[in-house]
Motif scaffolding. Structure first.
Motif, PDB file in Angstrom:
ATOM      1  N   PHE A 191       0.785  -1.228  -0.008  1.00 32.19           N
ATOM      2  CA  PHE A 191      -0.018   0.042  -0.136  1.00 32.19           C
ATOM      3  C   PHE A 191       0.776   1.255   0.004  1.00 32.19           C
ATOM      4  CE2 PHE A 191      -3.885  -2.375   1.893  1.00 32.19           C
ATOM      5  CZ  PHE A 191      -4.377  -2.289   0.673  1.00 32.19           C
ATOM      6  N   SER A 192       1.977   1.218   0.959  1.00 34.13           N
ATOM      7  CA  SER A 192       2.883   2.413   0.767  1.00 34.13           C
ATOM      8  C   SER A 192       3.415   2.602  -0.632  1.00 34.13           C
ATOM      9  CB  SER A 192       3.940   2.245   1.977  1.00 34.13           C
ATOM     10  OG  SER A 192       3.478   2.040   3.157  1.00 34.13           O
ATOM     11  N   TRP A 193       3.856   1.436  -1.137  1.00 33.46           N
ATOM     12  CA  TRP A 193       4.527   1.683  -2.449  1.00 33.46           C
ATOM     13  C   TRP A 193       3.523   2.212  -3.475  1.00 33.46           C
ATOM     14  CZ3 TRP A 193       4.175  -2.312  -6.719  1.00 33.46           C
ATOM     15  CH2 TRP A 193       5.111  -1.897  -7.746  1.00 33.46           C
ATOM     16  N   LEU A 194       2.407   1.814  -3.392  1.00 34.51           N
ATOM     17  CA  LEU A 194       1.416   2.347  -4.293  1.00 34.51           C
ATOM     18  C   LEU A 194       1.022   3.838  -3.906  1.00 34.51           C
ATOM     19  CD1 LEU A 194      -0.756  -0.950  -4.551  1.00 34.51           C
ATOM     20  CD2 LEU A 194       0.899   0.294  -6.265  1.00 34.51           C
ATOM     21  N   GLY A 195       1.656   4.467  -3.033  1.00 36.86           N
ATOM     22  CA  GLY A 195       1.104   5.949  -2.818  1.00 36.86           C
ATOM     23  C   GLY A 195       0.387   6.270  -1.439  1.00 36.86           C
ATOM     24  N   LEU A 196      -0.071   5.329  -0.854  1.00 33.21           N
ATOM     25  CA  LEU A 196      -0.820   5.682   0.474  1.00 33.21           C
ATOM     26  C   LEU A 196       0.152   6.169   1.617  1.00 33.21           C
ATOM     27  CD1 LEU A 196      -2.746   3.754  -1.137  1.00 33.21           C
ATOM     28  CD2 LEU A 196      -3.650   3.186   1.082  1.00 33.21           C
ATOM     29  N   ASP A 197      -0.303   7.059   2.335  1.00 34.24           N
ATOM     30  CA  ASP A 197       0.635   7.548   3.542  1.00 34.24           C
ATOM     31  C   ASP A 197       0.467   6.249   4.478  1.00 34.24           C
ATOM     32  OD1 ASP A 197      -1.265   8.143   5.871  1.00 34.24           O
ATOM     33  OD2 ASP A 197      -2.384   8.824   4.196  1.00 34.24           O
ATOM     34  N   PHE A 198       1.504   6.520   5.398  1.00 37.10           N
ATOM     35  CA  PHE A 198       1.704   5.430   6.448  1.00 37.10           C
ATOM     36  C   PHE A 198       0.581   4.917   7.167  1.00 37.10           C
ATOM     37  CE2 PHE A 198       3.309   3.898  10.679  1.00 37.10           C
ATOM     38  CZ  PHE A 198       3.740   2.614  10.073  1.00 37.10           C
ATOM     39  N   LYS A 199      -0.144   6.028   7.643  1.00 39.79           N
ATOM     40  CA  LYS A 199      -1.267   5.741   8.555  1.00 39.79           C
ATOM     41  C   LYS A 199      -2.406   5.022   7.809  1.00 39.79           C
ATOM     42  CE  LYS A 199      -4.506   8.105  11.764  1.00 39.79           C
ATOM     43  NZ  LYS A 199      -4.784   9.359  12.323  1.00 39.79           N
ATOM     44  N   THR A 200      -2.564   5.365   6.721  1.00 39.02           N
ATOM     45  CA  THR A 200      -3.505   4.951   5.694  1.00 39.02           C
ATOM     46  C   THR A 200      -3.375   3.480   5.335  1.00 39.02           C
ATOM     47  OG1 THR A 200      -4.293   7.141   4.791  1.00 39.02           O
ATOM     48  CG2 THR A 200      -4.903   5.211   3.606  1.00 39.02           C
ATOM     49  N   ALA A 201      -1.960   3.379   5.058  1.00 33.61           N
ATOM     50  CA  ALA A 201      -1.457   1.967   4.598  1.00 33.61           C
ATOM     51  C   ALA A 201      -1.777   0.987   5.730  1.00 33.61           C
ATOM     52  CB  ALA A 201      -0.057   2.031   4.068  1.00 33.61           C
ATOM     53  N   VAL A 214     -12.615  -6.166   8.222  1.00 39.69           N
ATOM     54  CA  VAL A 214     -13.095  -5.267   9.293  1.00 39.69           C
ATOM     55  C   VAL A 214     -13.877  -4.139   8.530  1.00 39.69           C
ATOM     56  CG1 VAL A 214     -12.998  -3.426  10.928  1.00 39.69           C
ATOM     57  CG2 VAL A 214     -11.370  -5.675  10.893  1.00 39.69           C
ATOM     58  N   GLY A 215     -13.457  -3.475   7.473  1.00 43.97           N
ATOM     59  CA  GLY A 215     -14.130  -2.379   6.741  1.00 43.97           C
ATOM     60  C   GLY A 215     -13.403  -0.884   7.091  1.00 43.97           C
ATOM     61  N   PRO A 216     -14.107  -0.461   8.030  1.00 41.70           N
ATOM     62  CA  PRO A 216     -13.404   1.145   8.342  1.00 41.70           C
ATOM     63  C   PRO A 216     -11.889   1.012   8.647  1.00 41.70           C
ATOM     64  CG  PRO A 216     -15.684   0.692   9.234  1.00 41.70           C
ATOM     65  CD  PRO A 216     -15.193  -0.500   8.813  1.00 41.70           C
ATOM     66  N   ALA A 217     -11.107   1.960   8.401  1.00 35.16           N
ATOM     67  CA  ALA A 217      -9.899   1.898   8.986  1.00 35.16           C
ATOM     68  C   ALA A 217      -9.253   3.020   9.700  1.00 35.16           C
ATOM     69  CB  ALA A 217      -8.919   1.569   7.794  1.00 35.16           C
ATOM     70  N   LEU A 218      -8.048   3.602   9.218  1.00 31.18           N
ATOM     71  CA  LEU A 218      -7.630   4.777   9.883  1.00 31.18           C
ATOM     72  C   LEU A 218      -7.274   5.920   8.627  1.00 31.18           C
ATOM     73  CD1 LEU A 218      -5.092   3.211  12.238  1.00 31.18           C
ATOM     74  CD2 LEU A 218      -7.512   4.184  12.769  1.00 31.18           C
ATOM     75  N   GLY A 219      -6.866   7.118   8.859  1.00 26.15           N
ATOM     76  CA  GLY A 219      -6.243   7.975   7.977  1.00 26.15           C
ATOM     77  C   GLY A 219      -7.321   8.191   6.707  1.00 26.15           C
TER      78      GLY A 219
END
Length: 501
Positions: free
Chosen positions: A430-440, A451-456
């Motif tokens: 996910f990080s390699w594909l451009g997401l920030d760390f919290k979102t990844a 789960v579904g909902p996440a962070l970031g």
């Protein structure tokens, strides 16, 4: 290649065809809902079902003279490719109706449905035709108990045994059977599943939901899926606490082992309350709900304007309801939203993130690692201290007052290591594909744990539509391996699976 040739390919194709036929039946039901609500897409959904039916029936017809034997390797292939086939076919109502244009978004939404993850790319759910929303919830409901278990219940009609499929569908611990014949087990599980769905639908309707919303939310709750018919999810009914308490009750039930429900219906309550996993499941929920309630009450803004005596009790009830709701929706991996927990406190965000790795009970519709695995790992860890002091002592891990065989302990430890490696790999990709760390970090934990909902950027009030196309395919892969508990899918990627025996 000789090993590949020895596979019973006809039985694999035959059962994939059967799954498509079943899928088409639910599409026809969705088309009927669309017709009744006159939402303008009934014909398109019907055509999707017709195409799926033709493909499935053709596959069954061509392979009707198959050898009626399923070995373990065929079982793994049927489960994995069954999920993929159903997900690909499940995109047709979205694509034909234009509700979700593009194969990437349609496949993501469908995989999220069948794996009961509840992650969505839709930003305006309430604008989607009702027939499509019903189909969306149906994918949850089918996936909740397992497409393959449904097929097992039908297999006697074909003269085929289903034990290999059940072991592939539920490879973890907790495989207690209700009846010596696995097909009868599947039927009993589905009967309980349907009964719970009907009861919750009735209660939600009596509590003030429309019949359409009640049916859809019942299917999402019992499957621990999380798709809602409202943009705000269950937060839409924040002014009707009774609705949220009903959903809380059935999330709790859906996260327990369905075998225990069977015992409860047979009035064998001692089997329920003596079950180690059930007791710890209740304890975890109780303790975590108290922690969340106190933090919300004292630290979070839950939009109460006055603090007079009456409102203090109102604030306490609201804090308890939201705390319990969020603890349950994450532990059971349902993914409904009653509030944006990322706005409460940083500690609660980290707290709920940690709960994504807990999971519900084995034998439930919940995803995640499962509580029984955590229990056995903790007990084994404690015993390692004793073994250090008494190296010659025989100290077995005990669960439900029985010694757990060492191979099962090794399997659980191996699963946990593989799960954490998959999570780390998920974050890295996910990080390699451009997401920030919290979102990844949140995206990997949420999709792998279903789960579904996440962070970031993937928090409770956001959706997965912002992900780049490659990230959506990667998230779909994580949802699949998480739903099938890693081994079933990942074993197909090993060379020794295909090696001649």
């Amino acid at each position: 290649m000789r090993s590949f040739a020895r596979l019973n390919l006809k039985i694999i194709a035959h059962l994939l065809g059967l799954l498509l036929v079943v899928n088409a039946g639910f599409m026809f039901l969705s088309a009927l809902v669309s017709y009744l609500y006159k939402d303008g897409v009934a014909l398109q959904v019907f055509y999707a079902g017709l195409l799926t039916m033709v493909l499935g029936a053709t596959a069954m017809l061509i392979t009707r003279n198959h050898r009626k034997e399923i070995k373990k390797r065929e079982g793994y292939l049927i489960v994995t490719f069954g999920w993929l086939t159903m997900s690909l076919a499940g995109t047709l109502p979205y694509l034909f109706s234009g509700a979700i244009p593009g194969i990437t978004n349609a496949f993501f939404e469908t995989m999220s449905g069948y794996t009961t993850t509840g992650a969505s790319i839709l930003s305006d759910i309430e604008s989607i035709p009702k027939g499509i929303l019903f189909w969306r919830s149906i994918t949850h409901w089918i996936g909740g108990m397992g497409i393959i278990v449904l097929a097992i219940a039908i297999l006697p009609l074909l003269g085929i045994g289903g034990m290999q499929l059940f072991s592939a569908e539920a490879p973890g611990p907790g495989g207690d059977k209700l009846h010596p014949r696995i097909t009868d087990t599947a039927k009993r599980l589905w009967l309980i599943y349907v009964a719970y769905t009907l009861v919750e639908t009735l209660l939600l309707k009596l509590a003030g939901m429309s019949l359409f919303d009640a049916i859809n939310h019942s299917m999402s709750t019992l499957s621990t899926g999380g798709f809602s018919t409202k943009n705000a999810s269950v937060a839409h009914w924040n002014d009707q606490p009774i609705i949220q308490y009903i959903i809380i009750l059935f999330m709790f039930v859906a996260g327990t082992n369905f075998v225990l429900s069977y015992f409860a219906f047979k009035t064998k309550f001692s089997k329920v309350f003596k079950d180690d996993e059930f007791r710890w499941y209740c304890l975890f929920i109780g303790v975590f709900a108290v922690i969340a309630t106190l933090l919300i009450y004292f630290k979070a803004d839950i939009s109460l304007s006055s603090i007079d005596h009456a409102m203090v009790w109102g604030r306490l009830e609201s804090s308890f309801r939201h705390g319990l709701f969020q603890v349950l929706t994450i532990i059971t991996t349902t993914g409904f939203v009653s509030a944006d927990y990322t706005l409460w406190t940083p500690f609660l965000s980290a707290f709920f993130f940690g709960l994504m790795f807990l999971g519900g009970s084995a034998g439930s519709t919940a995803g995640g690692i499962k509580i029984v695995r955590h229990l056995i790992m903790i007990k084994n860890g404690i015993l390692e201290f004793k073994r250090s002091l008494h190296p010659n002592a025989i100290l077995p891990v005990r669960y439900n007052n029985k010694a757990v065989e060492q191979p099962i302990v090794y399997n659980i430890l191996g699963f946990f290591i593989l799960y954490m490696l998959s999570f780390i790999m998920g974050v890295l990709v996910f990080s390699w594909l451009g997401l920030d760390f919290k979102t990844a970090l949140g995206g990997a934990a949420s999709t792998l744990g279903n789960v579904g909902p996440a962070l970031g950027d993937l928090g409770p009030v956001n959706n997965y539509g912002l992900l780049p196309a490659a990230a959506k395919w990667w998230a779909s892969f994580l949802m699949l391996i998480g739903r099938l508990e890693l081994f079933t899918v990942l074993i197909l990627l090993t060379p020794f699976f295909w090696r001649n025996r």
